[in-house]
Scaffold this motif. Structure first.
Motif, short mmCIF file in Angstrom:
data_model
loop_
_atom_site.label_atom_id
_atom_site.label_comp_id
_atom_site.label_asym_id
_atom_site.label_seq_id
_atom_site.Cartn_x
_atom_site.Cartn_y
_atom_site.Cartn_z
N MET A 142 -13.19 -6.15 0.70
CA MET A 142 -12.03 -5.36 0.30
C MET A 142 -10.72 -6.01 0.74
O MET A 142 -9.72 -6.02 0.00
CB MET A 142 -12.13 -3.95 0.88
CG MET A 142 -10.94 -3.06 0.54
SD MET A 142 -11.08 -1.41 1.25
CE MET A 142 -10.88 -1.76 3.01
N SER A 149 0.82 -1.21 0.00
CA SER A 149 0.00 0.00 0.00
C SER A 149 0.86 1.27 0.00
O SER A 149 0.35 2.36 -0.27
CB SER A 149 -0.95 0.01 1.20
OG SER A 149 -0.24 -0.04 2.42
N PRO A 179 -18.70 -5.24 3.40
CA PRO A 179 -17.86 -4.52 2.42
C PRO A 179 -16.39 -4.51 2.81
O PRO A 179 -15.51 -4.59 1.95
CB PRO A 179 -18.46 -3.11 2.42
CG PRO A 179 -19.85 -3.28 2.90
CD PRO A 179 -19.78 -4.39 3.91
N LEU A 180 -16.11 -4.40 4.10
CA LEU A 180 -14.74 -4.39 4.58
C LEU A 180 -14.07 -5.74 4.30
O LEU A 180 -12.93 -5.81 3.82
CB LEU A 180 -14.71 -4.08 6.07
CG LEU A 180 -13.33 -3.89 6.72
CD1 LEU A 180 -12.60 -2.71 6.10
CD2 LEU A 180 -13.50 -3.67 8.22
N THR A 238 -7.53 7.40 2.54
CA THR A 238 -6.43 6.79 1.80
C THR A 238 -5.57 7.84 1.10
O THR A 238 -5.23 7.71 -0.08
CB THR A 238 -6.94 5.75 0.79
OG1 THR A 238 -7.91 6.37 -0.08
CG2 THR A 238 -7.61 4.59 1.51
N GLN A 258 -6.71 -9.10 -0.75
CA GLN A 258 -5.33 -8.70 -0.48
C GLN A 258 -4.62 -9.73 0.40
O GLN A 258 -3.40 -9.89 0.32
CB GLN A 258 -5.30 -7.33 0.20
CG GLN A 258 -5.94 -6.23 -0.63
CD GLN A 258 -5.82 -4.87 0.03
OE1 GLN A 258 -4.72 -4.39 0.30
NE2 GLN A 258 -6.94 -4.23 0.29
#
Length: 264
Positions: A143, A35, A139-140, A224, A147
C-alpha cells in the motif's frame, strides 16, 4: 500550493493554502500531505492551512538514523518557528496524531487547539486487527510503496530503508501514556471511526483525561475517516476550530475516562 521550507538546513515540503488563523495538518505514517485532499480546500476557505510532509515522507527527504515521533515533533516545532506561525490549530491523523500530541506536550505555547484523529497514547489502545498489520507487513508495504516511489527525492530504491524505520517506530509507539494528558491546557478533540485501529474505550479515556477534551466517534467508518467521510470530518473540524474556547459542560467526562482507562 506546495513549496520547500528550509528548516535548519533540511528541506521540508509543505502545502500552504488559504488565509486566516493557521491550521496545521499532519498526515498519517507512510503517506503524504495529499491524503488531506478532502480537508484542505474546506479548511482553506476559513484558515491558512499548512500540510507539511515529515522526514522521509512524500517530497521531504529522509534524515540518516532512526525515527521517532519525538524527533518529528522537534522537526515540526522548528518548522513552525521558521514560518513564524505563532500558535496553531494542530490536527494529526494516525501516526501524525502522535507527533501532534508530542508537539502539544513539548510546546503548548505553539498549539492553540489540538485534534487527534485515529491516534492513541499506548500500543494497548490498538485493536487486534491493527496489531496484526505489524506482524504481516506485506500488505502494508504494498500500500505504501506506490505512494513513496514517485515523490521521494531519495529515489525509489530508498523505500526499504524508510519502511524499516517506520516499522520499528510503529511497533514501539505510541508510548506516551494517559498521565501526560492531565495538564493539557488547550481544547482537544479526539476523533475516530467506529471500526478503527484504535479501541473506542481508549479514545474515550484520552478525551476524558484531558481537561478540555471532546470525543467524536464516526459511524460506519474505519481508520481512514478523512478519506471515507470527508464532509462529516470537515463539519466536525470546522465546528471545533471555530469555537471561542473550551465548551461548557453539564456533565464531566472524568468518570467515563476512569472507566475507560480501566479497560483501555
Amino acid at each position: 500550493m506546495g513549496e520547500y521550507v528550509n528548516v535548519g538546513g533540511h528541506r521540508t515540503w509543505c502545502e500552504i493554502q488559504g488565509e486566516g488563523d493557521p491550521v496545521v495538518l499532519l498526515h498519517g505514517g507512510g503517506v503524504t500531505a495529499d491524503s488531506w485532499w478532502g480537508q484542505i480546500p474546506a479548511l482553506a476557505a476559513h484558515f491558512r492551512v499548512h500540510a507539511p510532509e515529515r522526514r522521509g515522507h512524500g517530497r521531504t527527504p529522509d534524515v540518516e538514523g532512526p525515527v521517532t515521533s519525538d524527533l518529528m515533533a522537534g522537526d515540526l516545532i522548528a518548522l513552525l518557528e521558521t514560518l513564524g506561525t505563532g500558535p496553531v490549530h494542530l490536527v494529526g491523523w494516525s501516526a501524525g496524531a502522535t507527533v501532534a500530541l508530542r508537539t502539544a506536550l513539548r510546546r503548548a505555547d505553539l498549539v492553540r487547539s489540538l485534534v487527534l484523529i485515529s491516534g492513541g497514547v499506548s500500543r494497548a489502545g490498538s485493536t487486534d486487527a491493527d496489531a496484526a498489520i505489524l506482524d504481516d507487513t506485506a500488505p502494508l508495504e504494498a500500500m505504501l510503496r506506490p505512494q513513496y516511489e514517485p515523490l521521494s527525492p531519495d529515489g525509489p530504491a530508498h523505500f526499504p530503508v524508510v519502511f524499516a524505520k517506520w516499522l520499528a517506530m510503529w511497533r514501539e509507539e505510541p508510548d506516551i501514556g494517559f498521565a501526560a494528558l492531565a495538564d493539557l491546557p488547550m481544547p482537544l478533540l479526539v476523533m475516530q471511526g467506529d471500526d478503527d485501529g484504535v479501541r473506542i474505550c481508549h479514545s474515550a479515556a484520552l478525551a476524558g483525561t484531558a481537561p478540555h477534551g471532546q470525543l467524536a466517534v464516526l459511524p460506519g467508518t474505519s481508520h481512514t475517516a478523512p478519506l471515507e467521510k470527508p464532509d462529516l470530518v470537515n463539519r466536525l473540524l470546522l465546528d471545533f476550530l471555530t469555537q471561542p474556547g473550551p465548551p461548557a459542560r453539564q456533565f464531566a467526562l472524568g468518570a467515563l475516562a476512569q472507566a475507560a482507562r480501566d479497560h483501555a
